[in-house]
Design a protein around this motif. Structure first.
Motif, PDB file in Angstrom:
ATOM      1  N   LEU A  25       0.818  -1.211   0.000  1.00 33.04           N
ATOM      2  CA  LEU A  25       0.000   0.000   0.000  1.00 33.04           C
ATOM      3  C   LEU A  25       0.857   1.268   0.000  1.00 33.04           C
ATOM      4  N   LEU A  26       1.967   1.252   0.706  1.00 26.71           N
ATOM      5  CA  LEU A  26       2.864   2.408   0.694  1.00 26.71           C
ATOM      6  C   LEU A  26       3.436   2.652  -0.699  1.00 26.71           C
ATOM      7  N   LEU A  27       3.838   1.571  -1.366  1.00 28.95           N
ATOM      8  CA  LEU A  27       4.358   1.713  -2.728  1.00 28.95           C
ATOM      9  C   LEU A  27       3.264   2.138  -3.696  1.00 28.95           C
ATOM     10  N   LEU A  28       2.073   1.622  -3.500  1.00 26.57           N
ATOM     11  CA  LEU A  28       0.947   2.035  -4.344  1.00 26.57           C
ATOM     12  C   LEU A  28       0.720   3.539  -4.209  1.00 26.57           C
ATOM     13  N   MET A  29       0.773   4.040  -2.983  1.00 27.76           N
ATOM     14  CA  MET A  29       0.615   5.481  -2.766  1.00 27.76           C
ATOM     15  C   MET A  29       1.735   6.257  -3.461  1.00 27.76           C
ATOM     16  N   LEU A  31       3.804   5.254  -6.006  1.00 26.55           N
ATOM     17  CA  LEU A  31       3.939   5.054  -7.446  1.00 26.55           C
ATOM     18  C   LEU A  31       2.651   5.275  -8.225  1.00 26.55           C
ATOM     19  N   GLY A  32       1.505   5.162  -7.551  1.00 28.56           N
ATOM     20  CA  GLY A  32       0.222   5.311  -8.229  1.00 28.56           C
ATOM     21  C   GLY A  32      -0.114   4.163  -9.148  1.00 28.56           C
ATOM     22  N   SER A  33       0.617   3.068  -9.013  1.00 24.37           N
ATOM     23  CA  SER A  33       0.429   1.916  -9.897  1.00 24.37           C
ATOM     24  C   SER A  33       0.596   0.631  -9.100  1.00 24.37           C
ATOM     25  N   LEU A  34      -0.417  -0.197  -9.126  1.00 23.85           N
ATOM     26  CA  LEU A  34      -0.333  -1.487  -8.451  1.00 23.85           C
ATOM     27  C   LEU A  34       0.665  -2.386  -9.164  1.00 23.85           C
ATOM     28  N   ARG A  35       0.694  -2.322 -10.481  1.00 30.98           N
ATOM     29  CA  ARG A  35       1.625  -3.136 -11.259  1.00 30.98           C
ATOM     30  C   ARG A  35       3.078  -2.813 -10.874  1.00 30.98           C
ATOM     31  N   LYS A  36       3.403  -1.527 -10.792  1.00 29.89           N
ATOM     32  CA  LYS A  36       4.763  -1.111 -10.422  1.00 29.89           C
ATOM     33  C   LYS A  36       5.076  -1.477  -8.977  1.00 29.89           C
ATOM     34  N   ALA A  37       4.110  -1.293  -8.094  1.00 31.43           N
ATOM     35  CA  ALA A  37       4.308  -1.634  -6.686  1.00 31.43           C
ATOM     36  C   ALA A  37       4.564  -3.139  -6.539  1.00 31.43           C
ATOM     37  N   ALA A  38       3.759  -3.938  -7.219  1.00 28.96           N
ATOM     38  CA  ALA A  38       3.922  -5.390  -7.151  1.00 28.96           C
ATOM     39  C   ALA A  38       5.281  -5.799  -7.706  1.00 28.96           C
ATOM     40  N   ARG A  39       5.651  -5.236  -8.836  1.00 28.88           N
ATOM     41  CA  ARG A  39       6.931  -5.566  -9.454  1.00 28.88           C
ATOM     42  C   ARG A  39       8.085  -5.242  -8.501  1.00 28.88           C
ATOM     43  N   GLN A  40       8.017  -4.092  -7.859  1.00 31.39           N
ATOM     44  CA  GLN A  40       9.074  -3.691  -6.935  1.00 31.39           C
ATOM     45  C   GLN A  40       9.190  -4.644  -5.748  1.00 31.39           C
ATOM     46  N   LEU A  41       8.073  -5.256  -5.367  1.00 31.60           N
ATOM     47  CA  LEU A  41       8.079  -6.210  -4.254  1.00 31.60           C
ATOM     48  C   LEU A  41       8.342  -7.648  -4.713  1.00 31.60           C
ATOM     49  N   SER A  74      -5.085   4.936  -6.238  1.00 35.56           N
ATOM     50  CA  SER A  74      -4.675   5.538  -4.976  1.00 35.56           C
ATOM     51  C   SER A  74      -5.482   4.887  -3.865  1.00 35.56           C
ATOM     52  N   LEU A  75      -5.065   5.127  -2.644  1.00 34.24           N
ATOM     53  CA  LEU A  75      -5.834   4.633  -1.512  1.00 34.24           C
ATOM     54  C   LEU A  75      -7.082   5.486  -1.349  1.00 34.24           C
ATOM     55  N   THR A  76      -8.160   4.861  -0.953  1.00 35.17           N
ATOM     56  CA  THR A  76      -9.346   5.623  -0.595  1.00 35.17           C
ATOM     57  C   THR A  76      -9.024   6.381   0.697  1.00 35.17           C
ATOM     58  N   PRO A  77      -9.797   7.398   1.038  1.00 34.12           N
ATOM     59  CA  PRO A  77      -9.550   8.076   2.325  1.00 34.12           C
ATOM     60  C   PRO A  77      -9.564   7.102   3.511  1.00 34.12           C
ATOM     61  N   LYS A  78     -10.493   6.148   3.515  1.00 33.55           N
ATOM     62  CA  LYS A  78     -10.533   5.165   4.609  1.00 33.55           C
ATOM     63  C   LYS A  78      -9.322   4.238   4.562  1.00 33.55           C
ATOM     64  N   GLY A  79      -8.888   3.897   3.353  1.00 36.65           N
ATOM     65  CA  GLY A  79      -7.702   3.059   3.202  1.00 36.65           C
ATOM     66  C   GLY A  79      -6.459   3.766   3.715  1.00 36.65           C
ATOM     67  N   ALA A  80      -6.322   5.054   3.371  1.00 35.85           N
ATOM     68  CA  ALA A  80      -5.188   5.844   3.845  1.00 35.85           C
ATOM     69  C   ALA A  80      -5.216   5.975   5.363  1.00 35.85           C
ATOM     70  N   GLU A  81      -6.400   6.139   5.919  1.00 38.46           N
ATOM     71  CA  GLU A  81      -6.533   6.263   7.378  1.00 38.46           C
ATOM     72  C   GLU A  81      -6.184   4.947   8.073  1.00 38.46           C
ATOM     73  N   LEU A  82      -6.608   3.821   7.512  1.00 33.56           N
ATOM     74  CA  LEU A  82      -6.254   2.520   8.074  1.00 33.56           C
ATOM     75  C   LEU A  82      -4.741   2.348   8.072  1.00 33.56           C
ATOM     76  N   LEU A  83      -4.110   2.665   6.961  1.00 35.56           N
ATOM     77  CA  LEU A  83      -2.660   2.540   6.857  1.00 35.56           C
ATOM     78  C   LEU A  83      -1.965   3.469   7.853  1.00 35.56           C
ATOM     79  N   ARG A  84      -2.413   4.699   7.956  1.00 35.40           N
ATOM     80  CA  ARG A  84      -1.823   5.668   8.883  1.00 35.40           C
ATOM     81  C   ARG A  84      -1.934   5.180  10.324  1.00 35.40           C
TER      82      ARG A  84
END
Length: 108
Positions: A25-29, A31-41, A74-84
């Motif tokens: 989720l941090l990488l998604l935030m 990079l703005g891309s799930l594909r790029k975030a997944a690849r990086q991991l 991007s994360l939804t506001p609730k998603g960002a709040e959960l992560l925070r």
């Protein structure tokens, strides 16, 4: 000597959020891309979507949303709040565990 701890959130014994999903989720935030975030991991896009969908099913609301059409996520506001909140909990709990560890193992 030191201590290490790992925290995760569960619901009904199922993983909601832990180290791996937090990193995704941090990488998604970032990079703005799930594909790029997944690849990086080092994971597949399909596996990354699967983890997000599993969490969304357990919590009952979306973690991510499309931005700028379907090309950017991007994360939804609730998603960002959960992560925070998870990050704050993790930091505070780790400090407390380290304090207790020092109390019991200070002389070692």
């Amino acid at each position: 000597m030191g201590v290490k701890v790992q925290f995760w959130l569960e619901k009904d014994g199922e993983l909601i959020l832990g180290r791996g999903r937090k990193e995704l989720l941090l990488l998604l935030m970032e990079l703005g891309s799930l594909r790029k975030a997944a690849r990086q991991l080092g994971m597949s896009y399909r596996a990354a979507w699967g983890k997000i969908r599993e969490t969304e099913k357990l919590i009952g609301w979306p973690l991510v949303e499309s931005k700028e059409g379907a090309r950017r996520l991007s994360l939804t506001p609730k998603g960002a709040e959960l992560l925070r909140r998870f990050q704050l909990f993790e930091e505070e709990a780790t400090l407390e565990v380290e304090r207790i560890f020092r109390k019991h193992f200070q002389a070692q």
